[in-house]
Design a protein around this motif. Structure first.
Motif, PDB file in Angstrom:
ATOM      1  N   VAL A  27     -30.583  52.685  40.986  1.00  0.00           N
ATOM      2  CA  VAL A  27     -31.320  52.158  42.212  1.00  0.00           C
ATOM      3  C   VAL A  27     -32.250  53.285  42.591  1.00  0.00           C
ATOM      4  CG1 VAL A  27     -29.584  52.602  43.919  1.00  0.00           C
ATOM      5  CG2 VAL A  27     -31.439  50.934  44.342  1.00  0.00           C
ATOM      6  N   TRP A  28     -33.315  53.165  43.219  1.00  0.00           N
ATOM      7  CA  TRP A  28     -34.464  54.140  43.627  1.00  0.00           C
ATOM      8  C   TRP A  28     -34.800  53.364  44.988  1.00  0.00           C
ATOM      9  CZ3 TRP A  28     -39.927  54.648  42.230  1.00  0.00           C
ATOM     10  CH2 TRP A  28     -40.850  55.752  42.796  1.00  0.00           C
ATOM     11  N   ILE A  29     -34.407  54.191  46.180  1.00  0.00           N
ATOM     12  CA  ILE A  29     -34.722  53.759  47.586  1.00  0.00           C
ATOM     13  C   ILE A  29     -35.725  54.844  47.996  1.00  0.00           C
ATOM     14  CG2 ILE A  29     -33.908  53.379  49.614  1.00  0.00           C
ATOM     15  CD1 ILE A  29     -31.132  52.608  48.234  1.00  0.00           C
ATOM     16  N   VAL A  30     -36.776  54.150  48.790  1.00  0.00           N
ATOM     17  CA  VAL A  30     -37.822  55.154  49.596  1.00  0.00           C
ATOM     18  C   VAL A  30     -37.986  54.525  51.026  1.00  0.00           C
ATOM     19  CG1 VAL A  30     -40.280  56.071  49.540  1.00  0.00           C
ATOM     20  CG2 VAL A  30     -38.869  55.377  47.365  1.00  0.00           C
ATOM     21  N   GLY A  31     -37.656  55.498  51.780  1.00  0.00           N
ATOM     22  CA  GLY A  31     -37.913  55.419  53.356  1.00  0.00           C
ATOM     23  C   GLY A  31     -39.152  55.574  53.847  1.00  0.00           C
ATOM     24  N   TYR A  32     -39.924  54.505  54.293  1.00  0.00           N
ATOM     25  CA  TYR A  32     -41.260  54.581  54.729  1.00  0.00           C
ATOM     26  C   TYR A  32     -41.240  54.610  56.177  1.00  0.00           C
ATOM     27  CZ  TYR A  32     -42.316  53.437  49.872  1.00  0.00           C
ATOM     28  OH  TYR A  32     -42.523  53.314  48.490  1.00  0.00           O
ATOM     29  N   ALA A  68     -29.608  56.661  42.947  1.00  0.00           N
ATOM     30  CA  ALA A  68     -28.395  56.543  42.436  1.00  0.00           C
ATOM     31  C   ALA A  68     -28.143  55.758  41.299  1.00  0.00           C
ATOM     32  CB  ALA A  68     -27.523  56.065  43.707  1.00  0.00           C
ATOM     33  N   ASP A  69     -26.990  56.020  40.732  1.00  0.00           N
ATOM     34  CA  ASP A  69     -26.496  54.926  39.523  1.00  0.00           C
ATOM     35  C   ASP A  69     -24.818  54.678  39.727  1.00  0.00           C
ATOM     36  OD1 ASP A  69     -28.576  56.156  38.146  1.00  0.00           O
ATOM     37  OD2 ASP A  69     -27.646  57.454  36.937  1.00  0.00           O
ATOM     38  N   ASN A  70     -24.720  53.460  39.175  1.00  0.00           N
ATOM     39  CA  ASN A  70     -23.467  52.899  39.038  1.00  0.00           C
ATOM     40  C   ASN A  70     -23.128  52.284  37.678  1.00  0.00           C
ATOM     41  OD1 ASN A  70     -21.226  51.135  39.155  1.00  0.00           O
ATOM     42  ND2 ASN A  70     -21.519  50.992  41.477  1.00  0.00           N
TER      43      ASN A  70
END
Length: 168
Positions: A135-140, A126-128
């Motif tokens: 932001v880059w988010i990875v759900g492990y 996502a960008d703001n």
């Protein structure tokens, strides 16, 4: 921080390009301390987006080079950290909360996909633009100890005249 605008991006006032050749937006002039503080603020906001109890890792933000720019004059701030929900089941809830929160309030969810890893992790990007961050988010979620990897990255900034970039 991606922009779908197809208009001419050859330069802005004073001949300073609006983005690097690699597409990283140029955000203006700022000190490294100011941008580090802004990125930490965004990381704190993202932590709140999780909406579940848990513990965040404590790494400091780093200051790095902007691709295709003079490293003595231009910089980016990055802040990678991990979030470990108190319970493994909360990992999925936190990822759903991130997906919802990163779809409004100045955030634009640019991508949501399952990666090619054996665990098929959910990735959110996502960008703001108003905060000049991505932001880059990875759900492990399928690891023995479920966690969430988060990396906040600023746009490219120019250091004020007479100052130097402190890369760390």
């Amino acid at each position: 921080m991606a922009d779908n605008d197809t208009s001419d991006r050859s330069g802005a006032e004073g001949g300073t390009p609006k983005e690097t050749a690699s597409g990283i937006p140029y955000a203006g002039v700022a000190t490294t301390d100011d941008v580090v503080a802004a990125v930490k603020n965004v990381s704190s906001q993202i932590h709140d987006f999780a909406g579940v109890p848990g513990k965040a890792s404590e790494p400091r933000p780093g200051v790095g080079e902007c691709q295709d720019r003079d490293p003595d004059t231009y910089f980016q701030v990055y802040h990678p950290w991990n979030f470990m929900p108190s319970s493994g089941a909360d990992n999925e809830t936190a990822m759903a909360n991130f997906k919802e929160k990163l779809s409004g309030g100045g955030w634009v969810l640019k991508d949501s996909y399952i990666d090619n890893s054996p665990n098929k992790n959910l990735n959110l990007v996502a960008d703001n633009d108003s905060k000049n961050v991505s932001v880059w988010i990875v759900g492990y979620s399928k690891r023995a100890t479920p966690s969430i990897g988060i990396e906040v990255v600023s746009a490219c900034y120019q250091i004020p005249e007479g100052q130097t970039v402190d890369h760390y």
